[in-house]
Every structure is written in structure tokens, then in C-alpha cells.
Design an enzyme around this catalytic site. Structure first.
Site, short mmCIF file in Angstrom:
data_model
loop_
_atom_site.label_atom_id
_atom_site.label_comp_id
_atom_site.label_asym_id
_atom_site.label_seq_id
_atom_site.Cartn_x
_atom_site.Cartn_y
_atom_site.Cartn_z
N GLU A 295 37.87 -9.18 32.38
CA GLU A 295 36.41 -9.17 32.93
C GLU A 295 35.43 -8.15 32.05
O GLU A 295 35.22 -7.05 32.34
CB GLU A 295 36.66 -8.16 34.33
CG GLU A 295 37.92 -8.68 35.31
CD GLU A 295 38.05 -7.69 36.46
OE1 GLU A 295 38.11 -8.47 37.56
OE2 GLU A 295 37.92 -6.55 36.10
N GLY A 297 32.07 -7.16 30.80
CA GLY A 297 30.50 -6.90 31.67
C GLY A 297 29.77 -6.69 30.32
O GLY A 297 28.93 -7.70 29.77
N CYS A 370 9.12 12.74 35.34
CA CYS A 370 8.84 14.05 35.54
C CYS A 370 10.23 15.03 35.29
O CYS A 370 10.70 15.60 36.06
CB CYS A 370 8.46 14.38 36.78
SG CYS A 370 6.97 13.45 37.34
N GLU A 371 10.84 14.65 34.05
CA GLU A 371 11.98 15.44 33.55
C GLU A 371 12.32 15.30 32.19
O GLU A 371 11.67 14.36 31.58
CB GLU A 371 13.35 14.62 34.28
CG GLU A 371 13.37 14.14 35.55
CD GLU A 371 14.51 14.12 36.29
OE1 GLU A 371 15.51 14.76 35.72
OE2 GLU A 371 14.38 13.96 37.57
N TYR A 400 23.71 -2.78 32.23
CA TYR A 400 23.32 -1.63 32.87
C TYR A 400 22.16 -0.91 32.70
O TYR A 400 21.80 0.34 32.84
CB TYR A 400 24.60 -0.55 32.53
CG TYR A 400 25.96 -1.04 32.84
CD1 TYR A 400 26.38 -1.34 34.04
CD2 TYR A 400 26.95 -1.36 31.95
CE1 TYR A 400 27.50 -1.84 34.47
CE2 TYR A 400 27.96 -1.96 31.97
CZ TYR A 400 28.65 -2.12 33.32
OH TYR A 400 29.70 -2.70 33.67
C1 LIG Z 1 32.71 -2.24 35.60
C2 LIG Z 1 33.84 -2.94 35.50
C3 LIG Z 1 33.96 -4.38 34.57
C4 LIG Z 1 33.32 -4.42 33.33
O1 LIG Z 1 33.25 -3.14 32.47
P1 LIG Z 1 32.38 -3.44 31.25
O2 LIG Z 1 32.34 -1.79 30.42
O3 LIG Z 1 30.71 -3.82 31.33
O4 LIG Z 1 33.18 -4.39 30.29
C5 LIG Z 1 35.03 -4.83 34.79
N1 LIG Z 1 35.90 -4.75 35.94
C6 LIG Z 1 35.71 -3.91 36.75
C7 LIG Z 1 36.40 -3.93 38.06
C8 LIG Z 1 34.65 -3.07 36.75
O5 LIG Z 1 34.42 -2.16 37.77
#
Ligand SMILES: *Cc1c(COP(=O)(O)O)cnc(C)c1O
Length: 444
Positions: A295, A297, A370-371, A400
Site C-alpha cells: 500500500e 501512498g 499567526c504562529e 499529505y
Molecule cells: C498511511 C498508510 C499507508 C501509506 O503510507 P505511506 O507512508 O504514504 O506509504 C498505507 N497503509 C495504511 C494502512 C496506512 O495507514
């Protein structure tokens, strides 16, 4: 490998272009701040995961599905790209699920995550027919079984396992006990009890086990260790029930480069190392190989994105050590990139609208909120002549960034545009004052 996405270039007059579009033209049309997604780069990273993992596991006759972790950055067009590239998609809320479906990702290719899923999220997922729900607690197992019975369906589930492998940054620490909110612990036996509960629940179909060990992980060893523990659990399940779990998901967390001097985890290297580690365990425990999934991201979305800001105020500040630092204030900040203030994350920056031959000076790019912690880039050497009106580009903001953006100070969240072959397209439009006021309930 550069920290910039693959189509970023500096033109003859010194300005940057991405996807064949000059950044000055992009901001002329869409304003600043602006998130720019290099579509070619985004798709190439997705297909690289698909191909490298596919080939590494195919050598052992096994298959891998790549689930893009939508929380990094999701909109319906990205959901559609991921479908076209042959990926699957992870979502972690009702909102992400609706966006994924709107983009045409088939429900069967979607996985639903979350440590505290609401009944309406589970209900929607079951009605839509998502391919997997990753259960995270005994409570969820009970609720889901009851909901599935009520709806007259069978819920496809995986159990989220805490393997004790903690990872992130440049090292990993193996611990027996997981002091955090996610998953069911392998060491305590909770994971096995949850597997047996799912196995016996009449309205659940248990498809396998899932783990996600952390984010921004540099260590292939951490992934290897986690894969070994997961296969150990799978073998223990087979020993106790006689049934083999068909799927194992090893999560995301593949590290990317945010600054020039940092390193990334190479997906190809990771693919072969993980496949070999799995092969070694399978040799020992025997049985048939499960279907694997991962997975990523940020490793897909992060390097494909950059943010364009307009410089407003520039100050020079005396430092205690006798030096000076330029404070370059831009028209965004912590509302469009939470990571520096949340995780102390480092980024880099460059002037985007022109080239400069002026001396480089210690600089800090800051926002307009404002920080004092509202930092965009903590330490970067930029030309002395950076001035009001210049465009500054910050690379590797594709993950992100927009997904964690807020309306702090009633900021208008920037648009996200994709660029490709000289064309730009809006993925998410900019907030307007009308959008803000539409949520505000005026006095009678
Ligand atoms: C956030 C997350 C990802 C992806 O993480 P990355 O650092 O963006 O690759 C994959 N699986 C789960 C369950 C997550 O919570």
C-alpha cells in the site's frame, strides 16, 4: 534521482516548467499558492510499483496487488488514473470512499481502513461491495457481522495485525508490545483470536492478514522482518484451523526524498528483497503462497507534486552566531503543508519564476499564519536577491499536502492542478470566500 518530479525543467529564460507548462502560466491561470501534480510522474511511480513487485513475485509464481493509499492525496481523477494503471485503492473514511467511487474505481478493488470506523462507513462499504474491510478490533468484528447479516451480504475482511516491528525514519526497533492505537497484537495472541473470531463469524469471509509498520521507512530489513512474522502467523492459523489464508498485505511506508541530501527507498530493490524473504519463509513453513498486496501512498504521490508560492515580505535577521538569515514569507504556509509543523519535516525550495546568479544565503521560507512555527522550508540556501513577486517552488509536496490542508486563519485552500504534455487540468478547485461563508451561519 532528483527531488523534483521527472518533467520539471528550467527553460531558456530561467523559469521552471512542469509537464511542459511554464509555472508563470500556471499561476497566471490558477493563482497561488498552487499544488501542481506531474501526471506523467505520478502514473510512472504507480506503474513502477506494479511492475517491480509484479516481476519480483512472479519469479516465485506469486502475485501482488498494489493498493494506492488514498489518504496521501485523493481526488476522483487520481482514483481514475490508478484504475487505468491497474492499481487498487485504499480509503480510510466515508469521504475517501465516495471520492474513490466517483473516480470509477470498482468497489471490488477498494480496501477500507480505520481503527474506529463508523456504522455508516461500514454500511456504505458493504452496500457498495468493497473488496476488503480491514478490521481493527473485536468490537468491529461484532458490528460488521451484525451489519452484514442485516444487509444480507457477506463481508470480506482482513485482520490488521501489529507485528511488533516499528519502523520509520532510518531505523527500526522490534518490540514485543505495541503501545499505539492500531491493529491487533501478534505477540499477545489478540491477532490469532481475532482471526478465529472472523473465521467463525457467519456473515464474514476472512481473506487474510494485513500490517502497516510505519511511514517514511528507509530500511528494507523492517519490511523483511514484518513479512516473516506475518507468514509465521499465517502458518499458525493453518496449523490451528487447517485453512490457509489466501491474502497477506504488507502495508506502505516506502520512504521518499524531501531534500537533495536525503535518500529514498528504491521500490525495485524493496520488491526483490521482500519477495526473496517471503520465498525463504515459504520454503520453511510450506503450503501454498498467499496473494500479496502492498500500500504505497507517499511514494507515488509525494515526488510527483510541488507547490508554487508567491513571495511577499523578505526580512533579514541577525543570528546569535553573528550570521544572518533571510526570512522569505510566502502566501501560504501551515494551512497548505502541515508536515513541517506537525513532524518537523524538512523540505527544500528554489526560485521558480526566474534564474538568479546572486550569492546564496541562509534562508527560511515561512508562511503567513499567526504562529512562529509556520515554516515551509526550515533551512535552504537561496539567492540574495529573492524579492516580492518571485515565485518559489517547493518539491515533493504531492503527499499529505492538500490531503492534510486546513482553513486555519480562514485560509482558502489552494487548487490542485495536474499537468501533462503542455496541458493543465484542475483536479481540485481553490476554496473561495463564498465556500467559507457558505459554512458560516450568519446572525439572524
Ligand atoms: C498511511 C498508510 C499507508 C501509506 O503510507 P505511506 O507512508 O504514504 O506509504 C498505507 N497503509 C495504511 C494502512 C496506512 O495507514
Amino acid at each position: 534521482m532528483s527531488v523534483w518530479s521527472s518533467t520539471v525543467q528550467r527553460g531558456e529564460d530561467g523559469a521552471l516548467s512542469v509537464g511542459g507548462v511554464d509555472v508563470r502560466e500556471l499561476v497566471g491561470e490558477h493563482g497561488t499558492p498552487l499544488y501542481v501534480v506531474d501526471e506523467t510522474d505520478f502514473r510512472a511511480r504507480a506503474s513502477a510499483f506494479r511492475d517491480h513487485f509484479g516481476e519480483a513475485f512472479a519469479r516465485h509464481g506469486a502475485e501482488v496487488d498494489i493498493y494506492y493509499a488514498g489518504k496521501a492525496f485523493l481526488c476522483s481523477q487520481v482514483s481514475s488514473w490508478m484504475h487505468e494503471e491497474g492499481l487498487h485503492l485504499d480509503v480510510a473514511s466515508l469521504g475517501e470512499l465516495e471520492i474513490a467511487l466517483r473516480g470509477g474505481m470498482p468497489a471490488a478493488r477498494i480496501g477500507l481502513h480505520g481503527n474506529n470506523k463508523a456504522d455508516d462507513e461500514l454500511r456504505r462499504a458493504l452496500i457498495a461491495g468493497v473488496g476488503r474491510i480491514i478490521v481493527d478490533s473485536f468490537t468491529e468484528i461484532e458490528i460488521l457481522d451484525a451489519l452484514a447479516r442485516e444487509l444480507g451480504v457477506v463481508a470480506p475482511v482482513m485482520v490488521r495485525v501489529t507485528t511488533g516491528v516499528h519502523a520509520g525514519g532510518h531505523e527500526y526497533i522490534a518490540t514485543a508490545h505495541e503501545d499505539q492505537k492500531f491493529g491487533l497484537s501478534l505477540a499477545s495472541g489478540a491477532a490469532m483470536r481475532a482471526l478465529l473470531a472472523c473465521h467463525e463469524a457467519p456473515h464474514l469471509r476472512l481473506s487474510g492478514i494485513h500490517t502497516h509498520i510505519g511511514s517514511q521507512i528507509m530500511s528494507i530489513d523492517a519490511f523483511r522482518e514484518s513479512a516473516e512474522r506475518m507468514l509465521g502467523l499465517r502458518a499458525a492459523f493453518t496449523a490451528s484451523t487447517g485453512d490457509e489464508l489466501p491474502e497477506v498485505d504488507l502495508g506502505g511506508g516506502y520512504a521518499i526524498r524531501y531534500t537533495e541530501d536525503a535518500e529514498a527507498l528504491d521500490p525495485a530493490e524493496a520488491a526483490y528483497a521482500i519477495a526473496d524473504a517471503v520465498a525463504a519463509v515459504m520454503e520453511t513453513v510450506g503450503g501454498t503462497w498467499p496473494r500479496f498486496s502492498i500500500e504505497p501512498g507517499r511514494a507515488i504521490a509525494g515526488p510527483a507534486g510541488l507547490t508554487l508560492y508567491r513571495v511577499g515580505v523578505v526580512k533579514s535577521v541577525d543570528l546569535e552566531d553573528g550570521g544572518r538569515r533571510a526570512y522569505i514569507a510566502v502566501d501560504g504556509g501551515m494551512s497548505d503543508n502541515m508536515r513541517p509543523v506537525t513532524y518537523g519535516a524538512n523540505y527544500t525550495a528554489a526560485i521558480a519564476s526566474r534564474e538568479s546568479s546572486a550569492d546564496l544565503v541562509a534562508s527560511r521560507v515561512v508562511g503567513k499564519h499567526c504562529e512562529s512555527g509556520d515554516i515551509v522550508v526550515r533551512d535552504v540556501r537561496l539567492p540574495l536577491d529573492v524579492a516580492r513577486g518571485d515565485l518559489v517552488a517547493v518539491p515533493a509536496t504531492g503527499a499529505y499536502g492538500r490531503s492534510m490542508a486546513s482553513n486555519y486563519n480562514a485560509a482558502l485552500r489552494p487548487a490542485v492542478v495536474s499537468v501533462r504534455d503542455g496541458q493543465s487540468r484542475v483536479l481540485v478547485r481553490r476554496d473561495t470566500i463564498e465556500d467559507l461563508l457558505a459554512l458560516d451561519v450568519a446572525p439572524e
